[in-house]
Motif scaffolding. Structure first.
Motif, PDB file in Angstrom:
ATOM      1  N   MET A   1      80.542  76.587  28.132  1.00 46.14           N
ATOM      2  CA  MET A   1      79.267  75.913  28.052  1.00 46.14           C
ATOM      3  C   MET A   1      79.457  74.604  27.287  1.00 46.14           C
ATOM      4  O   MET A   1      80.091  74.576  26.248  1.00 46.14           O
ATOM      5  CB  MET A   1      78.258  76.804  27.332  1.00 46.14           C
ATOM      6  CG  MET A   1      76.899  76.196  27.204  1.00 46.14           C
ATOM      7  SD  MET A   1      75.659  77.285  26.473  1.00 46.14           S
ATOM      8  CE  MET A   1      75.654  78.612  27.640  1.00 46.14           C
ATOM      9  N   ILE A   2      78.889  73.551  27.828  1.00 47.23           N
ATOM     10  CA  ILE A   2      79.006  72.230  27.211  1.00 47.23           C
ATOM     11  C   ILE A   2      77.667  71.864  26.583  1.00 47.23           C
ATOM     12  O   ILE A   2      76.628  71.895  27.247  1.00 47.23           O
ATOM     13  CB  ILE A   2      79.405  71.170  28.246  1.00 47.23           C
ATOM     14  CG1 ILE A   2      80.754  71.536  28.869  1.00 47.23           C
ATOM     15  CG2 ILE A   2      79.446  69.790  27.606  1.00 47.23           C
ATOM     16  CD1 ILE A   2      81.130  70.663  30.039  1.00 47.23           C
ATOM     17  N   TRP A   3      77.709  71.510  25.293  1.00 49.28           N
ATOM     18  CA  TRP A   3      76.505  71.088  24.572  1.00 49.28           C
ATOM     19  C   TRP A   3      76.474  69.563  24.519  1.00 49.28           C
ATOM     20  O   TRP A   3      77.488  68.916  24.269  1.00 49.28           O
ATOM     21  CB  TRP A   3      76.513  71.645  23.146  1.00 49.28           C
ATOM     22  CG  TRP A   3      76.233  73.108  23.114  1.00 49.28           C
ATOM     23  CD1 TRP A   3      77.163  74.110  23.148  1.00 49.28           C
ATOM     24  CD2 TRP A   3      74.961  73.737  23.044  1.00 49.28           C
ATOM     25  NE1 TRP A   3      76.539  75.328  23.110  1.00 49.28           N
ATOM     26  CE2 TRP A   3      75.175  75.133  23.037  1.00 49.28           C
ATOM     27  CE3 TRP A   3      73.654  73.273  22.990  1.00 49.28           C
ATOM     28  CZ2 TRP A   3      74.145  76.050  22.974  1.00 49.28           C
ATOM     29  CZ3 TRP A   3      72.620  74.186  22.928  1.00 49.28           C
ATOM     30  CH2 TRP A   3      72.866  75.558  22.919  1.00 49.28           C
ATOM     31  N   TYR A   4      75.281  68.995  24.742  1.00 48.47           N
ATOM     32  CA  TYR A   4      75.085  67.548  24.708  1.00 48.47           C
ATOM     33  C   TYR A   4      74.089  67.191  23.608  1.00 48.47           C
ATOM     34  O   TYR A   4      73.118  67.910  23.385  1.00 48.47           O
ATOM     35  CB  TYR A   4      74.511  67.048  26.041  1.00 48.47           C
ATOM     36  CG  TYR A   4      75.370  67.368  27.226  1.00 48.47           C
ATOM     37  CD1 TYR A   4      76.475  66.586  27.541  1.00 48.47           C
ATOM     38  CD2 TYR A   4      75.072  68.456  28.035  1.00 48.47           C
ATOM     39  CE1 TYR A   4      77.263  66.881  28.646  1.00 48.47           C
ATOM     40  CE2 TYR A   4      75.851  68.759  29.141  1.00 48.47           C
ATOM     41  CZ  TYR A   4      76.945  67.975  29.438  1.00 48.47           C
ATOM     42  OH  TYR A   4      77.718  68.266  30.527  1.00 48.47           O
ATOM     43  N   LYS A   5      74.324  66.055  22.960  1.00 50.09           N
ATOM     44  CA  LYS A   5      73.353  65.548  21.993  1.00 50.09           C
ATOM     45  C   LYS A   5      72.205  64.900  22.753  1.00 50.09           C
ATOM     46  O   LYS A   5      72.422  64.144  23.703  1.00 50.09           O
ATOM     47  CB  LYS A   5      73.998  64.509  21.070  1.00 50.09           C
ATOM     48  CG  LYS A   5      74.980  65.100  20.106  1.00 50.09           C
ATOM     49  CD  LYS A   5      75.508  64.038  19.166  1.00 50.09           C
ATOM     50  CE  LYS A   5      76.460  64.672  18.169  1.00 50.09           C
ATOM     51  NZ  LYS A   5      76.947  63.698  17.203  1.00 50.09           N
ATOM     52  N   ILE A   6      70.990  65.211  22.334  1.00 48.44           N
ATOM     53  CA  ILE A   6      69.796  64.694  23.009  1.00 48.44           C
ATOM     54  C   ILE A   6      69.801  63.167  23.051  1.00 48.44           C
ATOM     55  O   ILE A   6      69.458  62.571  24.068  1.00 48.44           O
ATOM     56  CB  ILE A   6      68.517  65.205  22.298  1.00 48.44           C
ATOM     57  CG1 ILE A   6      68.348  66.701  22.513  1.00 48.44           C
ATOM     58  CG2 ILE A   6      67.273  64.452  22.755  1.00 48.44           C
ATOM     59  CD1 ILE A   6      68.011  67.120  23.919  1.00 48.44           C
ATOM     60  N   GLU A   7      70.206  62.512  21.951  1.00 44.75           N
ATOM     61  CA  GLU A   7      70.174  61.047  21.895  1.00 44.75           C
ATOM     62  C   GLU A   7      71.223  60.416  22.800  1.00 44.75           C
ATOM     63  O   GLU A   7      71.048  59.298  23.261  1.00 44.75           O
ATOM     64  CB  GLU A   7      70.407  60.529  20.466  1.00 44.75           C
ATOM     65  CG  GLU A   7      69.488  61.080  19.411  1.00 44.75           C
ATOM     66  CD  GLU A   7      70.011  62.406  18.841  1.00 44.75           C
ATOM     67  OE1 GLU A   7      71.221  62.631  18.803  1.00 44.75           O
ATOM     68  OE2 GLU A   7      69.175  63.221  18.453  1.00 44.75           O
ATOM     69  N   VAL A   8      72.335  61.112  23.033  1.00 43.55           N
ATOM     70  CA  VAL A   8      73.423  60.550  23.826  1.00 43.55           C
ATOM     71  C   VAL A   8      73.227  60.804  25.317  1.00 43.55           C
ATOM     72  O   VAL A   8      73.359  59.897  26.137  1.00 43.55           O
ATOM     73  CB  VAL A   8      74.780  61.130  23.358  1.00 43.55           C
ATOM     74  CG1 VAL A   8      75.918  60.646  24.240  1.00 43.55           C
ATOM     75  CG2 VAL A   8      75.032  60.772  21.902  1.00 43.55           C
ATOM     76  N   LYS A   9      72.922  62.042  25.674  1.00 45.67           N
ATOM     77  CA  LYS A   9      72.732  62.406  27.084  1.00 45.67           C
ATOM     78  C   LYS A   9      71.555  63.371  27.198  1.00 45.67           C
ATOM     79  O   LYS A   9      71.725  64.578  27.096  1.00 45.67           O
ATOM     80  CB  LYS A   9      73.997  63.052  27.648  1.00 45.67           C
ATOM     81  CG  LYS A   9      73.883  63.387  29.107  1.00 45.67           C
ATOM     82  CD  LYS A   9      75.135  64.031  29.638  1.00 45.67           C
ATOM     83  CE  LYS A   9      74.917  64.390  31.102  1.00 45.67           C
ATOM     84  NZ  LYS A   9      76.066  65.080  31.656  1.00 45.67           N
ATOM     85  N   PRO A  10      70.348  62.848  27.389  1.00 44.72           N
ATOM     86  CA  PRO A  10      69.181  63.735  27.499  1.00 44.72           C
ATOM     87  C   PRO A  10      69.203  64.501  28.822  1.00 44.72           C
ATOM     88  O   PRO A  10      69.821  64.063  29.795  1.00 44.72           O
ATOM     89  CB  PRO A  10      67.996  62.779  27.438  1.00 44.72           C
ATOM     90  CG  PRO A  10      68.531  61.469  27.830  1.00 44.72           C
ATOM     91  CD  PRO A  10      69.979  61.444  27.459  1.00 44.72           C
ATOM     92  N   PRO A  11      68.527  65.650  28.862  1.00 45.86           N
ATOM     93  CA  PRO A  11      68.415  66.392  30.123  1.00 45.86           C
ATOM     94  C   PRO A  11      67.672  65.561  31.168  1.00 45.86           C
ATOM     95  O   PRO A  11      66.911  64.658  30.836  1.00 45.86           O
ATOM     96  CB  PRO A  11      67.581  67.621  29.754  1.00 45.86           C
ATOM     97  CG  PRO A  11      67.597  67.691  28.274  1.00 45.86           C
ATOM     98  CD  PRO A  11      67.839  66.321  27.763  1.00 45.86           C
ATOM     99  N   ILE A  12      67.880  65.898  32.423  1.00 50.21           N
ATOM    100  CA  ILE A  12      67.215  65.180  33.509  1.00 50.21           C
ATOM    101  C   ILE A  12      65.964  65.946  33.933  1.00 50.21           C
ATOM    102  O   ILE A  12      66.019  67.146  34.191  1.00 50.21           O
ATOM    103  CB  ILE A  12      68.161  65.011  34.709  1.00 50.21           C
ATOM    104  CG1 ILE A  12      69.359  64.161  34.289  1.00 50.21           C
ATOM    105  CG2 ILE A  12      67.439  64.385  35.891  1.00 50.21           C
ATOM    106  CD1 ILE A  12      70.442  64.080  35.329  1.00 50.21           C
TER     107      ILE A  12
END
Length: 75
Positions: A1-12
């Protein structure tokens, strides 16, 4: 599972309906207090201000979201 930072790559968010803005698929989020939730994100612009809100299945707003990940299993 890959976690993304909201500020860097927000969900679509792509789904439209009887709500303001657009809605995402269900995603997994982590908050600053290190709690994990399954939510849907609502995003858009209202009165000139951008919003990005996260709600669980009980319609509780989940605040202070810092990370998100796609769910491996569809709900």
């Amino acid at each position: 599972m890959i976690w993304y930072k909201i500020e860097v790559k927000p969900p679509i968010a792509t789904e439209t309906g009887c709500w303001d803005g657009k809605k995402s698929d269900k995603i997994l989020v982590a908050t600053r207090s290190r709690t994990i939730h399954i939510v849907e994100m609502y995003e858009g612009t209202m009165d000139g201000s951008h919003f990005r809100n996260f709600y669980d299945d009980r319609d509780f707003e989940i605040e202070n979201v810092i990370l998100w990940a796609e769910l491996d299993v569809p709900f």
